[in-house]
Scaffold this motif. Structure first.
Motif, mmCIF file in Angstrom:
data_model
loop_
_atom_site.group_PDB
_atom_site.id
_atom_site.type_symbol
_atom_site.label_atom_id
_atom_site.label_comp_id
_atom_site.label_asym_id
_atom_site.label_seq_id
_atom_site.Cartn_x
_atom_site.Cartn_y
_atom_site.Cartn_z
ATOM 1 N N PRO A 174 0.648 -1.196 -0.009
ATOM 2 C CA PRO A 174 -0.031 -0.043 -0.205
ATOM 3 C C PRO A 174 0.842 1.167 0.065
ATOM 4 C CG PRO A 174 -0.625 -1.515 1.768
ATOM 5 C CD PRO A 174 0.717 -2.044 1.467
ATOM 6 N N ARG A 196 -17.238 -0.630 6.195
ATOM 7 C CA ARG A 196 -17.560 -1.095 5.008
ATOM 8 C C ARG A 196 -18.818 -0.233 4.175
ATOM 9 N NH1 ARG A 196 -14.757 -5.695 3.966
ATOM 10 N NH2 ARG A 196 -14.443 -7.298 5.724
ATOM 11 N N ALA A 248 -14.156 2.661 0.367
ATOM 12 C CA ALA A 248 -14.026 1.575 -0.490
ATOM 13 C C ALA A 248 -12.500 1.097 -0.777
ATOM 14 C CB ALA A 248 -14.505 1.829 -1.755
ATOM 15 N N GLY A 249 -11.529 2.127 -0.725
ATOM 16 C CA GLY A 249 -10.358 1.832 -1.258
ATOM 17 C C GLY A 249 -9.318 1.425 -0.094
ATOM 18 N N ALA A 288 -7.285 -0.005 2.735
ATOM 19 C CA ALA A 288 -6.461 -1.338 2.822
ATOM 20 C C ALA A 288 -7.257 -2.195 3.607
ATOM 21 C CB ALA A 288 -5.109 -1.003 3.225
ATOM 22 N N LEU A 332 -10.142 -2.713 4.167
ATOM 23 C CA LEU A 332 -11.309 -3.557 3.731
ATOM 24 C C LEU A 332 -11.177 -4.123 2.552
ATOM 25 C CD1 LEU A 332 -13.506 -0.314 4.492
ATOM 26 C CD2 LEU A 332 -13.111 -2.333 5.968
ATOM 27 N N ARG A 333 -9.925 -4.256 1.997
ATOM 28 C CA ARG A 333 -9.656 -5.123 0.850
ATOM 29 C C ARG A 333 -9.533 -6.802 1.117
ATOM 30 N NH1 ARG A 333 -6.443 -0.623 -1.343
ATOM 31 N NH2 ARG A 333 -4.358 -1.570 -0.552
ATOM 32 N N ARG A 334 -10.142 -7.381 0.406
ATOM 33 C CA ARG A 334 -10.010 -8.883 0.484
ATOM 34 C C ARG A 334 -8.691 -9.266 0.665
ATOM 35 N NH1 ARG A 334 -14.013 -12.496 -0.263
ATOM 36 N NH2 ARG A 334 -12.860 -14.190 -1.303
ATOM 37 N N GLN A 352 -6.438 -8.782 2.879
ATOM 38 C CA GLN A 352 -5.721 -7.781 3.602
ATOM 39 C C GLN A 352 -5.365 -8.368 4.945
ATOM 40 O OE1 GLN A 352 -3.771 -5.107 2.450
ATOM 41 N NE2 GLN A 352 -2.836 -5.591 4.647
ATOM 42 N N GLN A 396 -0.605 -0.711 8.994
ATOM 43 C CA GLN A 396 -1.010 -0.418 7.209
ATOM 44 C C GLN A 396 -1.204 0.997 7.466
ATOM 45 O OE1 GLN A 396 -5.488 -1.565 6.410
ATOM 46 N NE2 GLN A 396 -4.388 -3.282 7.189
ATOM 47 N N GLU A 430 -9.215 8.905 4.494
ATOM 48 C CA GLU A 430 -9.820 7.913 5.199
ATOM 49 C C GLU A 430 -9.711 8.029 6.677
ATOM 50 O OE1 GLU A 430 -8.038 4.555 1.925
ATOM 51 O OE2 GLU A 430 -7.018 4.831 3.835
#
Length: 205
Positions: A23, A147, A153-154, A156, A158-160, A162, A167, A173
């Motif tokens: 990231p 979520r 949405a972007g 880190a 919340l990313r699958r 991760q 981070q 954010e």
DNA sequence: GCCAACGTTGGC
DNA sequence: GCCAACGTTGGC
């Protein structure tokens, strides 16, 4: 106080982190981070209750997370403290970076789950950061709620897939999360103090 | 407890 | 260097 149930240290890999899916870190200005901790091991409340509300954030045993911790965290940076493996998981509070650069002492302790036989005091492998609790989240921000927040949405977290326990968080954010957590009013981290007032309705007249 | 998504290990 | 096996994270 291990943040992660310090897993078996992996063998020493080539030192520097490959860039790949790393990231991005904001190059200039205040930086923001998210750290994960299992609250049954060490919760935000534990940090709040620690002497000086400060503790050495140790137990990081992942190279990418370590590199952020060692190379990119700076005193004054803002930190979201996230409870993982919890019911519910979510952001419990805000901390700030007090100091960086110290080796994680648990790597040298044979009785610690974080013990790493390959580490020596001359050549430490793992590092910690001093974190100080700054504010409890007036509203605990559960993962599900995160979520649903527009603008995240972007993120880190919340990313699958991760799983990084340290981070980077963007300024946008950071602002969104703090506002949703009821911390829209200035939070006394140096980073937050430097933060430009955004479109959020957090400027008191 | 299940399992997806990764990271690491180690045989070849 | 490839890649299958295995271990870990962490949501659910």
């Amino acid at each position: 106080m291990p943040r992660r149930p310090a897993s078996r240290p992996a063998a020493a890999p080539p030192a520097p982190a490959p860039s790949g899916a790393r990231p991005e870190v904001t190059p200039r200005g205040p930086r923001y981070w998210l750290v994960k901790t299992e609250p049954e091991t060490f919760s935000f409340e534990d940090l709040w209750a620690a002497p000086g509300r400060t503790t050495g954030w140790d137990g990081i045993r992942n190279y990418q997370a370590r590199n952020f911790l060692r190379d990119d965290l700076r005193p004054g940076d803002g930190v979201l403290v996230y409870h993982s493996n919890a019911t519910p998981s979510g952001v419990a509070g805000v901390a700030e970076v007090v100091a960086v650069g110290a080796p994680d002492p648990t790597q040298f302790d044979p009785r610690s789950p974080g013990f790493d036989p390959k580490a020596t005091r001359a050549n430490p492998i793992w590092y910690q950061a001093e974190l100080r609790a700054v504010a409890r989240a007036p509203r605990f921000l559960a993962l599900e709620e995160l979520r649903g927040l527009p603008g995240l949405a972007g993120m880190a977290l919340l990313r699958r897939g991760q799983r990084l326990s340290v981070q980077p968080v963007t300024a946008e954010e950071w602002g969104i999360v703090l506002a949703a957590a009821g911390l829209g009013a200035p939070v006394a981290t140096r980073a937050a103090a430097v933060r430009r007032p955004g479109p959020r309705a957090d400027r008191s007249r």
